[in-house]
Design a protein around this motif. Structure first.
Motif, PDB file in Angstrom:
ATOM      1  N   THR A 178       1.810   6.158  12.738  1.00 27.68           N
ATOM      2  CA  THR A 178       0.572   5.421  12.923  1.00 27.68           C
ATOM      3  C   THR A 178      -0.299   6.131  13.948  1.00 27.68           C
ATOM      4  OG1 THR A 178       1.616   4.036  14.597  1.00 27.68           O
ATOM      5  CG2 THR A 178       1.610   3.204  12.347  1.00 27.68           C
ATOM      6  N   THR A 218       3.516  -4.414  12.770  1.00 24.47           N
ATOM      7  CA  THR A 218       3.605  -5.869  12.690  1.00 24.47           C
ATOM      8  C   THR A 218       5.065  -6.306  12.770  1.00 24.47           C
ATOM      9  OG1 THR A 218       3.819  -5.975  10.268  1.00 24.47           O
ATOM     10  CG2 THR A 218       1.571  -5.953  11.182  1.00 24.47           C
ATOM     11  N   SER A 238       0.835  -1.196   0.000  1.00 22.89           N
ATOM     12  CA  SER A 238       0.000   0.000   0.000  1.00 22.89           C
ATOM     13  C   SER A 238       0.868   1.242   0.000  1.00 22.89           C
ATOM     14  CB  SER A 238      -0.899   0.003   1.244  1.00 22.89           C
ATOM     15  OG  SER A 238      -1.723  -1.135   1.239  1.00 22.89           O
ATOM     16  N   ARG A 255      -1.250  -0.806  14.284  1.00 27.16           N
ATOM     17  CA  ARG A 255      -0.873  -1.010  12.885  1.00 27.16           C
ATOM     18  C   ARG A 255       0.448  -1.762  12.725  1.00 27.16           C
ATOM     19  NH1 ARG A 255      -3.275   1.354   8.658  1.00 27.16           N
ATOM     20  NH2 ARG A 255      -1.356   0.927   7.538  1.00 27.16           N
ATOM     21  N   VAL A 285      -6.080  -6.131  15.628  1.00 29.15           N
ATOM     22  CA  VAL A 285      -6.366  -6.469  14.229  1.00 29.15           C
ATOM     23  C   VAL A 285      -5.704  -7.795  13.888  1.00 29.15           C
ATOM     24  CG1 VAL A 285      -6.118  -5.749  11.839  1.00 29.15           C
ATOM     25  CG2 VAL A 285      -6.512  -4.040  13.624  1.00 29.15           C
ATOM     26  N   THR A 334      -1.523  -4.386   4.789  1.00 24.81           N
ATOM     27  CA  THR A 334      -2.896  -4.188   4.352  1.00 24.81           C
ATOM     28  C   THR A 334      -3.256  -2.731   4.644  1.00 24.81           C
ATOM     29  OG1 THR A 334      -3.892  -4.768   6.490  1.00 24.81           O
ATOM     30  CG2 THR A 334      -3.415  -6.590   4.963  1.00 24.81           C
ATOM     31  N   ASN A 335      -4.515  -2.383   4.376  1.00 25.25           N
ATOM     32  CA  ASN A 335      -4.922  -1.008   4.687  1.00 25.25           C
ATOM     33  C   ASN A 335      -5.062  -0.768   6.182  1.00 25.25           C
ATOM     34  OD1 ASN A 335      -7.177  -2.586   5.086  1.00 25.25           O
ATOM     35  ND2 ASN A 335      -8.586  -1.255   3.990  1.00 25.25           N
ATOM     36  N   ARG A 336      -4.927  -1.821   7.002  1.00 31.00           N
ATOM     37  CA  ARG A 336      -5.016  -1.674   8.452  1.00 31.00           C
ATOM     38  C   ARG A 336      -3.728  -2.064   9.175  1.00 31.00           C
ATOM     39  NH1 ARG A 336     -10.178  -4.816  10.489  1.00 31.00           N
ATOM     40  NH2 ARG A 336      -9.782  -3.549  12.347  1.00 31.00           N
ATOM     41  N   LEU A 337      -2.778  -2.674   8.445  1.00 36.25           N
ATOM     42  CA  LEU A 337      -1.554  -3.149   9.070  1.00 36.25           C
ATOM     43  C   LEU A 337      -0.344  -2.749   8.232  1.00 36.25           C
ATOM     44  CD1 LEU A 337      -2.668  -6.765  10.076  1.00 36.25           C
ATOM     45  CD2 LEU A 337      -2.345  -4.824  11.623  1.00 36.25           C
ATOM     46  N   ASP A 338       0.759  -2.409   8.910  1.00 42.03           N
ATOM     47  CA  ASP A 338       1.990  -2.036   8.232  1.00 42.03           C
ATOM     48  C   ASP A 338       2.752  -3.278   7.782  1.00 42.03           C
ATOM     49  OD1 ASP A 338       1.543   0.670   8.628  1.00 42.03           O
ATOM     50  OD2 ASP A 338       2.552   0.673  10.574  1.00 42.03           O
ATOM     51  N   SER A 382       0.779  -8.786  15.207  1.00 45.46           N
ATOM     52  CA  SER A 382       0.464  -7.358  15.211  1.00 45.46           C
ATOM     53  C   SER A 382       0.415  -6.876  16.648  1.00 45.46           C
ATOM     54  CB  SER A 382      -0.867  -7.088  14.506  1.00 45.46           C
ATOM     55  OG  SER A 382      -1.932  -7.724  15.191  1.00 45.46           O
TER      56      SER A 382
END
Length: 412
Positions: free
Chosen positions: A253, A260, A7, A258, A288, A335-339, A284
């Motif tokens: 963040t 990981t 992303s 976010r 999430v 993802t859009n929620r995790l780095d 994480s």
């Protein structure tokens, strides 16, 4: 060049809050050192410096003016760019978890934005002056210059965010040199993405040092063997030289959840000597589930992609692994929620009998274990206790695996 999708990070214009706490200035031996007060209601609020705007350079972990040169098993997580030059060496011997832009408009725009950020950091008013040797001190948010010469770091430098995740630290000097095994530490909410080193010359990071922050250098940047960087290495006019270096692009963040981390282990099948199964485990920092795409690399070459389950587990089984010493890396692409995050390099030596060691002479002989401590280096593979245990684990793994990874992956 191996590329892994991720992303795009978009620069944010964040309204900076006032910092709770004041800056105590202590004069010793003719040098002025900064030390933070403990935050309390009695402290007079002091506004902290604004974020240095990186623009599109935010997306890059490494950016050079003339060339990027990597040696050894270097791992770069984030985009790599060169402009106006177009030379990049050392990949795929090293691993690039991101895209590469060499002499193209994307890299050129990143250099323009880097120049803007460099000038912004250089022009802003200073908070205080620090002695050139930064080791052994704790610094509050602010903008700092050395009393003379370049900044140096031997030992530990501690950056105290004073409970503010938006706290910004700016260090400006004609040069930057860190000693081997030196460390930059963050406490009380400080974030690596908010630390900036504006260097009106070149920067050198010592072997085995653990460095934090974004280096904005006019000339070149050199990272010694085994150095790790949580931030960015951005050189305007010179080269970026990496030697078995791990560079992870930091991201601010809003939620600590976010972040990981990824670890990698290897397992062998005694009934198939040339077969090796890689197991990646993603964790994480928040609630999430660490579910998302995981890329597997062997000797710098992408092998396949698997989807981690809600427990963060993803696997890849390779057949006919050739005889030699192999270096494996697993990369969670985010993802859009995790780095995103990448595992340390796992080294596995494959001998003439394949991956598994020879059968033990007696039940008392200890089994081999995988080097999955997160430190990299020479490793062996874990051998399951009996065929039944291996098959049970294989069934459990296949139940969660991505459809593309249900079958064995032949070496390439």
């Amino acid at each position: 060049m191996t590329r892994v999708g991720h992303s795009r990070i978009v620069p944010r214009n964040t309204v900076r809050s006032w910092l709770a706490g004041a800056l105590t200035v202590a004069v010793a031996l003719g040098c002025v050192a900064a030390a933070p007060h403990t935050a309390s209601a009695a402290n007079t609020p002091t506004p902290g410096p604004a974020l240095v705007p990186l623009g599109t350079a935010t997306n890059f972990a490494v950016l050079a003016g003339t060339a990027v040169a990597a040696t050894g098993p270097t791992v770069v997580t984030g985009e790599l760019g060169v402009s106006p030059g177009s030379t990049s060496t050392g990949f795929p011997s090293g691993v690039l978890v991101g895209a590469a832009y060499k002499g193209d408009p994307v890299a050129a725009q990143a250099q323009i934005d880097l120049a803007t950020a460099y000038d912004d950091a250089a022009r802003r008013p200073g908070t205080a002056s620090l002695r050139p040797q930064l080791g052994g001190i704790t610094v509050a948010p602010g903008t700092y210059n050395p009393t003379s010469g370049a900044f140096q770091l031997t030992g530990d430098l501690t950056l105290d965010g004073q409970g503010n995740p938006n706290a910004v630290f700016v260090f400006r000097a004609p040069g930057l040199v860190t000693s081997p095994a030196s460390t930059v530490r963050l406490i009380n909410g400080a974030q690596a993405c908010n630390v900036f080193w504006q260097v009106d010359g070149s920067a050198t990071l010592g072997a085995g040092s653990r460095f934090i922050g974004n280096v904005l250098a006019l000339n070149s940047i050199t990272a010694g063997a085994g150095a790790t960087v949580d931030g960015r290495l951005l050189a305007r006019e010179g080269t970026v030289n990496l030697d078995t270096t791990t560079v992870t692009r930091s991201a601010c963040t809003a939620l600590p959840a976010r972040s990981t981390s990824t670890k990698l282990a290897a397992f062998c099948n005694p009934e198939a000597p040339g077969q090796l199964t890689l197991i990646a485990t993603v964790t994480s920092s928040g609630a999430v589930p660490p579910s998302g795409p995981v890329e597997f690399f062997a000797n710098g070459v992408r092998q396949d992609r698997s989807q981690s389950d809600d427990g963060g587990r993803a696997s890849l089984t390779m057949s006919q692994v050739p005889q030699r010493t192999h270096k494996f890396v697993a990369a969670f692409t985010g993802t859009n929620r995790l780095d995103p995050s990448a595992s340390p390099i796992l080294t596995v030596a494959v001998g003439p009998r394949g991956v598994c060691p020879a059968p033990p002479a007696s039940p008392a002989t200890p089994a081999a274990t995988a080097n999955d401590s997160g430190q990299g280096g020479q490793g062996t593979v874990r051998r399951p206790r009996g065929d039944r245990a291996f098959k049970a684990r294989d069934r459990e793994r296949n139940r969660h695996r991505h459809p593309r990874s249900r079958h064995h992956h032949h070496w390439r």
